[in-house]
Scaffold this active site. Structure first.
Site, short mmCIF file in Angstrom:
data_model
loop_
_atom_site.label_atom_id
_atom_site.label_comp_id
_atom_site.label_asym_id
_atom_site.label_seq_id
_atom_site.Cartn_x
_atom_site.Cartn_y
_atom_site.Cartn_z
N ASP A 212 -3.08 6.12 6.81
CA ASP A 212 -3.26 7.28 7.70
C ASP A 212 -3.89 6.85 9.02
OD1 ASP A 212 -5.79 6.89 6.58
OD2 ASP A 212 -5.68 8.69 5.36
N GLU B 219 0.85 -1.19 0.00
CA GLU B 219 0.00 0.00 0.00
C GLU B 219 0.88 1.23 0.00
OE1 GLU B 219 -2.35 1.86 -0.68
OE2 GLU B 219 -3.96 1.46 0.77
#
Length: 221
Positions: free
Chosen positions: A145, A141
């Site tokens: 966050d 990825e």
């Protein structure tokens, strides 16, 4: 880079870029002129990204070498990082006594509206993951966050009963609402800034920040 720190832990949690890191002036790089009003700085130059990606590839080869793995690339933002990471692993395998046979599959997640993460996660390609059963899986990825999206994806992947799951993330943001989740392999830990370039987008814009000199991560205004 001056002011950057390396986190020393049992696993590789990345290079910490401090909140006050100003980035590099845009006039030191070449980039599409039509984005000149939208970019603040070059946050991480391409060469630094590639050096760090090679280091992550070495760590992955050391940990997972001699095991077949399925690389699960999270589209669209992760495709450039995944491609470079896989290429680095292939190069290292040619000069190592370890091998890492890989197949690459793709999944697409959508959890952003403009620059905000939303609670709704849409998984495209999720119905084709039965191939993960009994396999060693490396999820790749571009950015993590809050960690909520990745945890949802991990729960979904685990439902296919893989043998092992590891996660490589190029960027991890420091966000107040974060779950504390960290991938097994982290490129950089950054402040809560919206970044584009290197296949990271804003409503599908900025993916074309891919001329060779600034195949970098830019801070978005």
């Amino acid at each position: 880079m001056a002011g950057w720190e390396r986190k020393q832990t049992d696993t590789d949690k990345g290079i910490v870029i401090p909140d006050d890191w100003p980035g590099y002036p845009l006039d030191l790089f070449t980039y599409p002129e039509h984005y000149s009003e939208d970019l603040d700085c070059v946050y991480i130059p391409h060469g630094v990204i590639m050096d760090r990606t090679e280091r992550l590839a070495r760590n992955i080869l050391e940990d997972l070498g001699d095991h077949d793995i399925v690389v699960l690339c999270v589209l669209k933002g992760g495709f450039q990082f995944c491609a470079d990471l896989v290429d680095c692993i292939k190069v290292l395998c040619r000069n190592s006594n370890k091998t890492l046979p890989m197949r690459v599959d793709f999944i697409r997640l959508k959890s952003y509206l403009n620059d905000q993460s939303t609670p709704d996660l849409h998984i495209v390609g999720a119905d084709n993951l039965s191939v993960l059963n009994g396999k060693n899986v490396l999820i790749v990825e571009a950015i993590v966050d809050t960690g909520k999206t990745m945890k949802t994806l991990l729960d979904h992947v685990e439902s296919f009963k893989p043998k092992m799951i590891k996660v490589a993330g190029l960027l991890v943001k420091r966000v107040p609402s974060g779950t504390g989740y960290l991938p097994d392999y982290v490129g950089f830990e950054i402040s809560n800034r919206f970044v584009v370039g290197y296949a990271l987008d804003y409503n599908e814009y900025f993916r074309d920040l891919n001329v060779r000199a600034p195949l970098s991560i830019f801070a978005h205004i």
